[in-house]
Structure formats: C-alpha cells, structure tokens
Scaffold this active site. Structure first.
Site, short mmCIF file in Angstrom:
data_model
loop_
_atom_site.label_atom_id
_atom_site.label_comp_id
_atom_site.label_asym_id
_atom_site.label_seq_id
_atom_site.Cartn_x
_atom_site.Cartn_y
_atom_site.Cartn_z
N HIS A 153 51.97 52.35 46.81
CA HIS A 153 51.82 53.60 46.05
C HIS A 153 51.03 54.61 46.87
O HIS A 153 50.09 54.25 47.57
CB HIS A 153 51.09 53.32 44.73
CG HIS A 153 51.75 52.25 43.91
ND1 HIS A 153 51.26 50.96 43.85
CD2 HIS A 153 52.87 52.28 43.16
CE1 HIS A 153 52.06 50.23 43.07
NE2 HIS A 153 53.04 51.01 42.64
N ASP A 163 49.18 50.82 50.94
CA ASP A 163 49.59 50.38 49.61
C ASP A 163 51.00 50.93 49.35
O ASP A 163 51.38 51.95 49.91
CB ASP A 163 48.59 50.95 48.59
CG ASP A 163 48.66 50.32 47.23
OD1 ASP A 163 47.81 49.46 46.93
OD2 ASP A 163 49.55 50.71 46.44
N ASP A 181 51.02 45.24 47.88
CA ASP A 181 52.21 45.50 47.06
C ASP A 181 53.45 46.04 47.77
O ASP A 181 54.48 46.23 47.12
CB ASP A 181 51.84 46.34 45.82
CG ASP A 181 50.97 47.55 46.13
OD1 ASP A 181 50.85 47.90 47.31
OD2 ASP A 181 50.42 48.13 45.17
N HIS A 192 43.76 55.98 43.74
CA HIS A 192 44.33 56.98 42.82
C HIS A 192 43.25 57.83 42.15
O HIS A 192 43.55 58.86 41.56
CB HIS A 192 45.19 56.31 41.73
CG HIS A 192 46.38 55.59 42.28
ND1 HIS A 192 47.28 56.19 43.13
CD2 HIS A 192 46.82 54.31 42.10
CE1 HIS A 192 48.23 55.31 43.44
NE2 HIS A 192 47.96 54.16 42.84
ZN LIG Z 1 49.58 50.00 44.70
#
Ligand SMILES: [Zn+2]
Length: 324
Positions: free
Chosen positions: A160, A158, A234, A121
């Site tokens: 995200h 991931d 995740d 991120h």
């Molecule tokens: Zn994540």
C-alpha cells in the site's frame, strides 16, 4: 552477542483490537522466531519508552494528539480502521519511540530494527487505516531536530502506498520518500511522494526487482544519511489485502537490494515491519524474520568494511534504552 544492529521490541506492541485482519500478535511472534533461531539474543533486545509528546509534535499536530489522548472520535481520528483505546494509543506511542530508538542505534552501529512500526498511513493531523502515529516520520524529524542527520530517505515497500509519510514530508527537500506499491489498491487517492512507483496487479518478482533497482538508484543519488525501510510483508502473493505476486525468495531479494545497498554505501538502515496479512500468519512472520536476518547480516558486513581487518575491535556503546 554483540551485533552491528540494534533490535527493539516491546511486548506492549500487542494491543487488543478485537477480531481484525491486522495480526497484532505478529510482533511477539517475529521476536520469538528470531530468538529461538539464535539470530538475536533476548538480552540484547531494547524496550522503547513511549515517544514523548515533544517528539510526536515533530510530525503531528497538537489537536490530533489531543484527540488521541482523550480517545475522541473526530474528523481527525475517524479514518482509523481500529478501535481507539488507551492501550492502543500507548502501543502506537511505543512504536514511535521504538523506531526512534532503532534509528538512534542505527546511527551508532550501522543498523536498527524495530520489531514493529511502519505505520505509514498516519499523516500530521489524521489517522488512517491501521495507523495512528507515523513512527517513520517521527524518527526522521527527531534526528533532524537533534542535528544528528540532515538528509533522510524513507524506502516504503509495503503493498500500500505510504501516503501519510508522503504528506508529512511534502515540500521538504531534506527527506526523500520512495513508495513502491500496487497502484489499484488502498489508499485512494495516492499522495505525492518524491518518487512513487505504482505497479500493476499481479506484478511478480522479476518486474518488481527491476523497478526497485531503478528506484533505489534515485535514493542513492539523493545521498541520505539514514534510510528508514518500511518492509511491509504484504506484496507477498498469498496476502489477503495485497494484489502483487512476490514469492518468499522475491521478498528476500527485495530486502537484500535495500539493506545490502545501504551497508555497501555506509548508510545506516532502520527496519520497520509495516503490513502483512498473509493467509497463513506463519508466512507473514517468516517474511518479517527474513527481513531482520538480512538486516543483521548486512549491518555486520558494513561494520566489518568500516573497521578494516577482522581482528580490529568494532565494539560501540549501546544506545540508551533498557533491556526488554
Ligand atoms: Zn500494507
């Protein structure tokens, strides 16, 4: 124990972030899990140095790095969801150094594993989420700067989206960024990567693997000289911050698609751990350890393919770095 993959870890990946959903103790737990089961020998694990500023500058702006060094809350650092201390900044520099060291090792031996990293991120001039420095981007850019590679792919699985990585490489046609993630989850908005696959809530193993196979075809067609794999734990059905529904078997199948696919094609692969917030910490550790086990086996198989008959010695020198 001689291995076709370099394994990198630092005890200082652990840093005090206070009570938090991000289990920073997992790094040492994954290391212990692999050593206790004799998947890796403790003496073979390399300890990284913190990434030097010149390396960090390949992916981040000087103003942002100055904020981190001064531990200043500014518009560049305030999107972080972590405290900002010298210990934490050092942990992120070590992670960036670690992924770079694992990537160097992968170019020499076929595989590299950083038992940390995957901080996707973070963008050039901004912290975000639990990410201060984008170790994936730093590693790619450092290897390109040294002309060890030209074309790289980041395969980010991931739950995200890897928005920071996508932003850093936006418009750079030497780097293919793939992100397969849960669409209705952090971050919002998403950034534009080379290929983004946003999945519906509760997507399970079969649909996930079908979409992954299709996306990986695009990665292979790009002909990367190295693949950096953000192997977030995740997408697991029991994750607290994820809304996909992969099982442990599904996650292992995911890892095999990526890592055996790289090995079959002779593409060096680098594992980074990424996120993982399972209700039971042991599950997160087990998912990461499985990824590492798959990576070790895939790199060994790739080395055998390259070296011909099994009796042919395939030893190669260790990359720079001191033992942990
Ligand atoms: Zn994540």
């Amino acid at each position: 124990m001689s291995s076709a993959a370099v394994v990198v870890h630092s005890p200082e990946y652990f840093c005090d972030i206070g009570p938090h959903v991000f289990p920073v103790e997992k790094f040492a737990m994954v290391r212990a899990h692999l050593v206790n089961r004799r998947e890796i020998a403790a003496g073979d694990i390399l300890a990284p140095a913190p990434a030097p500023r010149a390396d960090l500058l390949t992916a981040h702006t000087p103003e942002y790095l100055d904020d981190l060094d001064a531990m200043r809350w500014t518009h560049r650092t305030r999107m972080s969801e972590l405290p900002l201390t010298a210990e934490i900044v050092r942990a992120y520099k070590l992670a960036a150094g670690g992924t770079t060291l694992a990537a160097r090792g992968a170019l020499e031996r076929g595989g590299g594993i950083n038992l940390g990293g995957g901080f996707h991120h973070a963008s050039a001039d901004r912290a975000e989420g639990f990410c201060y420095l984008n170790d994936l981007a730093v590693a790619v850019r450092v290897l390109q700067r040294e002309v060890r590679i030209r074309r790289a792919a980041v395969v980010d699985l991931d739950v995200h989206q890897g928005n920071g990585t996508a932003l850093i490489f936006h418009g750079d046609d030497s780097v293919f960024t793939l992100s397969i993630h849960q669409e209705m989850n952090y971050p919002t908005p998403k950034a534009d990567g080379t290929l983004d696959v946003g999945l519906d809530d509760r997507t399970g193993d079969d649909e996930y693997l079908r979409r992954l196979d299709a996306a990986l075809e695009a990665v292979w067609n790009f002909r990367p000289e190295i693949v950096l794999y953000q192997a977030g734990a995740d997408p697991y059905v029991e994750d607290q911050l994820g809304g996909l529904a992969l099982t442990l078997d599904g996650l292992e199948a995911r890892d095999r698609r990526v890592l055996e696919g790289c090995a079959r094609r002779g593409i060096p692969a680098v594992v980074t751990l990424g996120g993982g917030y399972a209700r039971r910490l042991e599950d997160t550790v087990a998912i990461h350890a499985t990824t590492c086990r798959v990576a070790l086996a895939a790199a060994a198989a790739g080395a055998r393919d390259r070296s011909g008959p099994p009796e042919t010695p395939a030893a190669s020198p260790a990359p720079p770095g001191r033992p942990a």
